[in-house]
Design a protein around this motif. Structure first.
Motif, mmCIF file in Angstrom:
data_model
loop_
_atom_site.group_PDB
_atom_site.id
_atom_site.type_symbol
_atom_site.label_atom_id
_atom_site.label_comp_id
_atom_site.label_asym_id
_atom_site.label_seq_id
_atom_site.Cartn_x
_atom_site.Cartn_y
_atom_site.Cartn_z
ATOM 1 N N LEU A 48 0.661 -1.264 0.074
ATOM 2 C CA LEU A 48 0.010 0.114 -0.011
ATOM 3 C C LEU A 48 0.891 1.265 0.126
ATOM 4 C CD1 LEU A 48 -2.647 -1.050 2.573
ATOM 5 C CD2 LEU A 48 -3.123 -0.741 0.043
ATOM 6 N N GLN A 49 1.952 1.240 0.373
ATOM 7 C CA GLN A 49 2.802 2.581 0.918
ATOM 8 C C GLN A 49 3.648 2.723 -0.331
ATOM 9 O OE1 GLN A 49 3.149 -0.253 2.812
ATOM 10 N NE2 GLN A 49 5.317 -0.759 3.106
ATOM 11 N N HIS A 50 3.328 1.864 -1.566
ATOM 12 C CA HIS A 50 4.050 2.213 -2.728
ATOM 13 C C HIS A 50 2.896 3.159 -3.626
ATOM 14 C CE1 HIS A 50 6.225 -1.713 -2.257
ATOM 15 N NE2 HIS A 50 7.298 -0.514 -1.945
ATOM 16 N N LEU A 51 1.742 3.248 -3.166
ATOM 17 C CA LEU A 51 0.603 4.104 -3.892
ATOM 18 C C LEU A 51 1.131 5.566 -3.364
ATOM 19 C CD1 LEU A 51 -2.446 1.922 -3.482
ATOM 20 C CD2 LEU A 51 -1.146 2.226 -5.576
ATOM 21 N N SER A 52 1.611 6.317 -4.208
ATOM 22 C CA SER A 52 1.731 7.635 -4.121
ATOM 23 C C SER A 52 0.476 8.623 -4.134
ATOM 24 C CB SER A 52 2.739 8.417 -4.964
ATOM 25 O OG SER A 52 2.297 8.500 -6.313
ATOM 26 N N SER A 53 0.422 9.507 -3.439
ATOM 27 C CA SER A 53 -0.618 10.538 -3.354
ATOM 28 C C SER A 53 -1.193 10.872 -4.871
ATOM 29 C CB SER A 53 -0.425 11.767 -2.986
ATOM 30 O OG SER A 53 0.569 12.540 -3.336
ATOM 31 N N VAL A 54 -0.278 11.147 -5.885
ATOM 32 C CA VAL A 54 -0.539 11.267 -7.312
ATOM 33 C C VAL A 54 -1.047 10.105 -7.890
ATOM 34 C CG1 VAL A 54 0.587 11.676 -9.825
ATOM 35 C CG2 VAL A 54 1.281 13.053 -7.514
ATOM 36 N N VAL A 55 -0.473 8.798 -7.669
ATOM 37 C CA VAL A 55 -1.192 7.593 -8.088
ATOM 38 C C VAL A 55 -2.545 7.433 -7.682
ATOM 39 C CG1 VAL A 55 -1.083 5.066 -8.299
ATOM 40 C CG2 VAL A 55 1.091 6.606 -8.787
ATOM 41 N N LEU A 56 -2.759 7.521 -6.345
ATOM 42 C CA LEU A 56 -4.212 7.437 -5.577
ATOM 43 C C LEU A 56 -5.138 8.428 -6.465
ATOM 44 C CD1 LEU A 56 -3.319 6.758 -2.068
ATOM 45 C CD2 LEU A 56 -4.690 5.339 -3.512
ATOM 46 N N HIS A 57 -4.568 9.750 -6.344
ATOM 47 C CA HIS A 57 -5.646 10.737 -6.940
ATOM 48 C C HIS A 57 -6.097 10.436 -8.459
ATOM 49 C CE1 HIS A 57 -7.243 14.759 -8.224
ATOM 50 N NE2 HIS A 57 -6.540 14.853 -9.013
ATOM 51 N N ARG A 58 -4.858 9.950 -9.218
ATOM 52 C CA ARG A 58 -5.444 9.527 -10.873
ATOM 53 C C ARG A 58 -6.219 8.484 -10.770
ATOM 54 N NH1 ARG A 58 0.578 11.360 -13.596
ATOM 55 N NH2 ARG A 58 0.150 13.489 -13.553
ATOM 56 N N SER A 59 -5.791 7.348 -9.837
ATOM 57 C CA SER A 59 -6.522 6.293 -10.197
ATOM 58 C C SER A 59 -8.091 6.201 -9.622
ATOM 59 C CB SER A 59 -5.868 5.050 -9.344
ATOM 60 O OG SER A 59 -5.803 5.197 -8.084
ATOM 61 N N LYS A 60 -8.421 7.091 -8.537
ATOM 62 C CA LYS A 60 -9.762 7.511 -8.078
ATOM 63 C C LYS A 60 -10.502 8.146 -9.120
ATOM 64 C CE LYS A 60 -8.715 9.289 -4.162
ATOM 65 N NZ LYS A 60 -8.831 9.741 -2.812
#
Length: 495
Positions: A48-60
């Protein structure tokens, strides 16, 4: 006599000058050193910690958009055909929900199939580079599998997003094995190839399979992949996404039961085609195992493309170019361009046979026609969902414009979503020439939709099926998904 023969007869491999078994064993890579094994390790070990804030934002944003196009897609004829087929040909299995159909549930694999069909039924789903539709192959499978899990064991929002991102990542990594994959496809529809693999990877992770079973899931999925581009612009094209989602889920479920497949399916093995059967140029690279230093997902480097209207991505360049000419003729106010003032229309677009359709006969052909989308935007100033209705397609004014279109394919305009452009030149009856050009349309990964624009698109799409209050709840749930202890709040809002 027998012992003498045993001493004198030479093995076939020795007579023919082949490598000895001992040499072959030395040259064959150890299972843990293969490209295939490296992908299995990544799927099982990324955290889970490999998901950056940018990746979380874009994937949502991807999840929100994909659900929206799936919901409006559940109003189409092709979705209805797929759903009726599943209900009539298979026994009832009330497990996984169906987009926009309260009270309708199917087995997980069939729900993944029909929801995948809905997602691509209007060609409204996201597009990435190298060229594929990444979300539609993965999200329906992850939703269906989450529905299948016991109420007290649903994945958290973060676990759900991690599985989804793994499915997206695997697709992107596999496409980078090939230069051919960077261009608009000619042979195989990419989601039917890498999408099935991405679905299998996401589901294998959600099932908590170990690295060996994850590798087998990918290898099984490779045997369930591939669909020809000849079915683009037909009702069968959405089946490519539906099957990718469904068959990737099936591959992961079969691997979880112990079914095995080639341990070298992603590797380049001379004389035996694996995944390289889908690409004429194929150079596989191992995927490094995530470690304490982290892993950078491709989504961090390469954003996604969201469509403003439901058509092949290439149509957005010519539509924006033509809309700019419409403004020159009509101005900013409402109005249409009369064919009576147009002598000739010249389009300069990439050479791609399946989206070069001078006179489309159906909505699916119209969604894959440079000519139709350019003329619709020139006539009306924009292309919308309604542009592909039977009445809009049959308009005499539109056909008058289509009859005046000529197409050129400049050498500097490659069939590549990262570097193509769309250009239109309209010659008026009086001799004036008006030009429009689009190098990067609004919604492209270089010029992404704002959050407000994406929400507007979602409201329009989801609102075709759901009441306004549920639409707003869905927006809130998806945007806060990483904060939920389980994903039940998301699963309950899809119908």
């Amino acid at each position: 006599m027998i012992s003498t023969l045993q001493k004198t007869i030479r093995p076939v491999w020795a007579v023919r000058g082949l490598h000895t078994p001992a040499v072959e064993a030395l040259q064959r890579p150890a299972p843990e050193d293969t490209v295939t094994a490296s992908y299995g390790r990544f799927i099982s070990q990324v955290k889970l910690q490999h998901l950056s804030s940018v990746v979380l934002h874009r994937s949502k944003r991807m999840v929100l958009d994909s659900i929206g196009v799936g919901l409006i897609g559940s109003t189409t004829d092709v979705f209805e055909l797929a759903l009726e087929h599943c209900q009539h040909m298979y026994g009832p299995d009330d497990i996984s929900s169906v987009y926009g159909r309260q009270g309708t549930r199917l087995s997980p694999t069939l729900a993944a199939f029909v929801n995948g069909v809905a997602t691509h039924s209007m060609d409204f789903d996201d597009t990435w580079h190298p060229a594929t539709h990444p979300s539609g192959a993965v999200l329906p499978a992850v939703l269906a599998l989450s529905d299948m899990m016991p109420a007290n064991s649903k994945p958290s929002g973060l676990d759900f997003l991690l599985a989804f991102n793994i499915g997206i990542e695997i697709q992107g990594r596999l496409m980078r094995f090939s230069t051919e994959a960077h261009n608009i496809p000619k042979r195989f529809h990419p989601p039917s190839v890498v999408g099935t693999m991405g679905s299998a990877a996401a589901c294998a992770r959600l099932l908590s399979l170990d690295h060996s079973h994850c590798s087998h899931a990918l290898a099984i999925a490779a045997s369930l992949s591939g669909a020809p581009m000849a079915n683009a612009a037909t009702q069968s094209k959405p089946l490519h996404i539906g099957n990718a989602s469904r068959l990737g889920l099936e591959a992961a479920l079969l691997a979880s039961r112990g079914l095995e497949a080639s341990p070298l399916v992603l590797d380049a093995v001379a004389g035996v085609a694996g995944f390289n059967a889908f690409y004429e140029d194929y150079v596989p690279q191992p995927l490094g195992s995530p470690n304490d230093d982290g892993h950078m997902f491709l989504l961090e480097e390469q954003d996604i493309g969201f469509k403003r209207f439901p058509a092949h991505l290439g149509m957005h360049w010519v539509a924006d170019a033509a809309a700019s000419v419409h403004k020159l003729v009509v101005g900013l106010g409402p109005g249409t361009v009369s064919p009576a003032i147009v002598q000739e229309i010249l389009l300069r677009v990439p050479k791609s046979k399946y989206i070069d359709r001078p006179f489309p006969d159906s909505e699916h052909e119209a969604r894959h026609s440079f000519q139709f989308n350019a003329c619709s935007a020139l006539l009306d100033g924009e292309v919308t969902v309604q542009s592909f209705s039977p009445a809009a397609i049959r308009r005499p004014d539109l056909h008058a414009l289509l009859s005046r279109v000529h197409v050129e394919h400049p050498q500097d305009n490659p069939a590549n979503f990262n570097s193509m452009y769309g250009e239109i030149q309209v010659t008026l009856v009086g001799g004036d020439i008006l030009k429009g050009r689009c190098d990067t349309f609004y919604g492209h990964w270089r010029n992404p939709l704002t959050n407000e624009s994406l929400r507007k698109k979602f409201r329009n799409n989801a609102g075709a099926v759901l009441p306004p209050e549920k639409v707003e709840r869905l927006i809130g749930v998806v945007e806060e998904l990483d904060r939920f202890g389980d994903c039940k709040a998301l699963l309950s809002q899809l119908y």
